[in-house]
Design an enzyme around this catalytic site. Structure first.
Site, PDB file in Angstrom:
ATOM      1  N   HIS A  85      -6.254  61.018   8.277  1.00 37.09           N
ATOM      2  CA  HIS A  85      -5.661  62.051   9.134  1.00 37.09           C
ATOM      3  C   HIS A  85      -4.135  62.151   9.021  1.00 37.09           C
ATOM      4  O   HIS A  85      -3.595  63.246   9.111  1.00 37.09           O
ATOM      5  CB  HIS A  85      -5.998  61.777  10.609  1.00 37.09           C
ATOM      6  CG  HIS A  85      -7.414  62.120  10.957  1.00 37.09           C
ATOM      7  ND1 HIS A  85      -7.874  62.153  12.251  1.00 37.09           N
ATOM      8  CD2 HIS A  85      -8.491  62.439  10.177  1.00 37.09           C
ATOM      9  CE1 HIS A  85      -9.161  62.480  12.272  1.00 37.09           C
ATOM     10  NE2 HIS A  85      -9.569  62.654  11.018  1.00 37.09           N
ATOM     11  N   ASN A  86      -3.469  61.011   8.890  1.00 38.35           N
ATOM     12  CA  ASN A  86      -1.991  61.020   8.933  1.00 38.35           C
ATOM     13  C   ASN A  86      -1.355  60.936   7.550  1.00 38.35           C
ATOM     14  O   ASN A  86      -0.135  60.964   7.444  1.00 38.35           O
ATOM     15  CB  ASN A  86      -1.442  59.847   9.770  1.00 38.35           C
ATOM     16  CG  ASN A  86      -2.170  59.636  11.077  1.00 38.35           C
ATOM     17  OD1 ASN A  86      -2.627  58.528  11.372  1.00 38.35           O
ATOM     18  ND2 ASN A  86      -2.296  60.690  11.863  1.00 38.35           N
TER      19      ASN A  86
ATOM     20  N   ASP B 199       8.313  39.557   5.548  1.00 36.95           N
ATOM     21  CA  ASP B 199       9.397  38.652   5.931  1.00 36.95           C
ATOM     22  C   ASP B 199       8.814  37.242   5.983  1.00 36.95           C
ATOM     23  O   ASP B 199       7.652  37.015   5.605  1.00 36.95           O
ATOM     24  CB  ASP B 199      10.075  39.098   7.243  1.00 36.95           C
ATOM     25  CG  ASP B 199       9.203  38.887   8.473  1.00 36.95           C
ATOM     26  OD1 ASP B 199       8.035  38.483   8.323  1.00 36.95           O
ATOM     27  OD2 ASP B 199       9.696  39.125   9.592  1.00 36.95           O
TER      28      ASP B 199
ATOM     29  N   HIS C 173      -5.132  68.652   8.948  1.00 39.03           N
ATOM     30  CA  HIS C 173      -4.297  67.441   9.018  1.00 39.03           C
ATOM     31  C   HIS C 173      -3.018  67.605   8.208  1.00 39.03           C
ATOM     32  O   HIS C 173      -1.977  67.070   8.572  1.00 39.03           O
ATOM     33  CB  HIS C 173      -5.094  66.224   8.550  1.00 39.03           C
ATOM     34  CG  HIS C 173      -6.317  65.982   9.375  1.00 39.03           C
ATOM     35  ND1 HIS C 173      -6.263  65.655  10.704  1.00 39.03           N
ATOM     36  CD2 HIS C 173      -7.638  66.088   9.060  1.00 39.03           C
ATOM     37  CE1 HIS C 173      -7.489  65.536  11.172  1.00 39.03           C
ATOM     38  NE2 HIS C 173      -8.347  65.809  10.199  1.00 39.03           N
TER      39      HIS C 173
ATOM     40  N   ARG D 183       0.857  37.018  12.655  1.00 37.00           N
ATOM     41  CA  ARG D 183       0.646  36.352  13.933  1.00 37.00           C
ATOM     42  C   ARG D 183      -0.393  37.092  14.782  1.00 37.00           C
ATOM     43  O   ARG D 183      -0.701  36.675  15.893  1.00 37.00           O
ATOM     44  CB  ARG D 183       1.976  36.255  14.689  1.00 37.00           C
ATOM     45  CG  ARG D 183       2.998  35.380  13.980  1.00 37.00           C
ATOM     46  CD  ARG D 183       4.372  35.464  14.615  1.00 37.00           C
ATOM     47  NE  ARG D 183       5.329  34.627  13.889  1.00 37.00           N
ATOM     48  CZ  ARG D 183       6.652  34.712  14.017  1.00 37.00           C
ATOM     49  NH1 ARG D 183       7.186  35.601  14.850  1.00 37.00           N
ATOM     50  NH2 ARG D 183       7.442  33.917  13.323  1.00 37.00           N
TER      51      ARG D 183
ATOM     52  N   CYS E 121       4.726  41.349   8.563  1.00 34.62           N
ATOM     53  CA  CYS E 121       5.710  40.538   9.286  1.00 34.62           C
ATOM     54  C   CYS E 121       4.935  39.752  10.342  1.00 34.62           C
ATOM     55  O   CYS E 121       3.749  39.468  10.164  1.00 34.62           O
ATOM     56  CB  CYS E 121       6.848  41.381   9.852  1.00 34.62           C
ATOM     57  SG  CYS E 121       6.400  42.605  11.091  1.00 34.62           S
ATOM     58  N   GLY E 122       5.588  39.357  11.423  1.00 32.61           N
ATOM     59  CA  GLY E 122       4.883  38.602  12.447  1.00 32.61           C
ATOM     60  C   GLY E 122       3.871  39.460  13.183  1.00 32.61           C
ATOM     61  O   GLY E 122       2.726  39.061  13.407  1.00 32.61           O
ATOM     62  N   THR E 123       4.302  40.675  13.546  1.00 36.60           N
ATOM     63  CA  THR E 123       3.433  41.580  14.308  1.00 36.60           C
ATOM     64  C   THR E 123       3.058  42.852  13.552  1.00 36.60           C
ATOM     65  O   THR E 123       2.133  43.560  13.953  1.00 36.60           O
ATOM     66  CB  THR E 123       4.144  42.045  15.590  1.00 36.60           C
ATOM     67  OG1 THR E 123       5.360  42.718  15.198  1.00 36.60           O
ATOM     68  CG2 THR E 123       4.478  40.877  16.501  1.00 36.60           C
ATOM     69  N   GLY E 124       3.835  43.193  12.538  1.00 41.94           N
ATOM     70  CA  GLY E 124       3.677  44.480  11.855  1.00 41.94           C
ATOM     71  C   GLY E 124       4.497  45.577  12.504  1.00 41.94           C
ATOM     72  O   GLY E 124       4.694  46.646  11.917  1.00 41.94           O
TER      73      GLY E 124
ATOM     74  N   GLY F 273       7.879  45.537  13.786  1.00 42.29           N
ATOM     75  CA  GLY F 273       9.265  45.711  13.310  1.00 42.29           C
ATOM     76  C   GLY F 273       9.281  46.389  11.950  1.00 42.29           C
ATOM     77  O   GLY F 273      10.100  47.292  11.699  1.00 42.29           O
TER      78      GLY F 273
HETATM   79  C1  RB5 Z   1      10.192  37.345  13.071  1.00 43.06           C
HETATM   80  O1  RB5 Z   1      10.286  36.277  13.947  1.00 43.06           O
HETATM   81  C2  RB5 Z   1       9.500  38.514  13.753  1.00 43.06           C
HETATM   82  O2  RB5 Z   1      10.303  39.034  14.736  1.00 43.06           O
HETATM   83  C3  RB5 Z   1       9.130  39.569  12.742  1.00 43.06           C
HETATM   84  O3  RB5 Z   1       8.330  39.003  11.761  1.00 43.06           O
HETATM   85  C4  RB5 Z   1       8.342  40.751  13.250  1.00 43.06           C
HETATM   86  O4  RB5 Z   1       7.222  40.340  13.967  1.00 43.06           O
HETATM   87  C5  RB5 Z   1       9.082  41.804  13.923  1.00 43.06           C
HETATM   88  O5  RB5 Z   1       8.528  42.828  14.326  1.00 43.06           O
END
Ligand code: RB5
Length: 151
Positions: free
Chosen positions: A101-102, A11, A136, A112, A68-71, A73
């Site tokens: 394993h998975n 994203d 596994h 981020r 994404c920002g955190t991976g 979502g």
């Molecule tokens: C976008 O702002 C952020 O929410 C998305 O990239 C992600 O981190 C969601 O899990």
């Protein structure tokens, strides 16, 4: 021989890191199928996760990467797809073991959360590892049974 082809998506929050990952994979001789997004303009990560998962479900590539920002979502959205085992990782041990394993088929991480160096190491650990099978496989089959509501 291992397939040297992979699907990738991100994203807006993962866009810059995705470009670095694509360059790295291409340097390693991979064909990279980039399903977007193609800018830092705000978009919705579940749509991108869906595109990557469709490629895996349809056998276009065996593995995928989502940024994404955190991976997180991305991994949540990806894991709603049948046959998809997505892992949000921010350490190399997990990125390797989730293949071994998975039998994870999608690696997710966050721009981020991890820097470029670590992101590329996550990718290498993931794509270079092999599923071990054996006990596994039995457990992965149980995950599939849950997915089919048969457990
Ligand atoms: C976008 O702002 C952020 O929410 C998305 O990239 C992600 O981190 C969601 O899990």
């Amino acid at each position: 021989m291992k397939e040297k082809k992979i699907t990738i998506g991100c994203d807006h929050a993962g866009y810059e890191l995705k470009l670095k990952v694509i360059a790295h994979l291409q340097e390693r001789g991979y064909e990279v199928l980039d399903v977007g997004t193609h800018s830092t303009e705000s978009c919705h990560y579940p749509e991108i996760a869906h595109e990557v998962c469709k490629n895996i479900q349809n056998g276009v590539t065996e593995l995928g990467i989502l940024v994404c920002g955190t991976g997180i979502g991305m991994s949540m959205a990806a894991n709603k797809h049948k046959g998809i085992r997505a892992a949000a990782c921010s350490d190399t041990f997990s990125a390797r073991l989730t293949r071994v394993h998975n039998d994870a088929n999608v690696l997710c991480f966050g721009e981020r959360v991890v820097g470029m160096g670590l992101a590329l190491d996550l990718v290498d650990n993931f794509i270079d590892a092999e599923f071990e099978g054996g006990k596994h496989q039995y457990r992965v089959d149980m995950i599939t049974a849950i997915e089919q509501q048969e457990l």
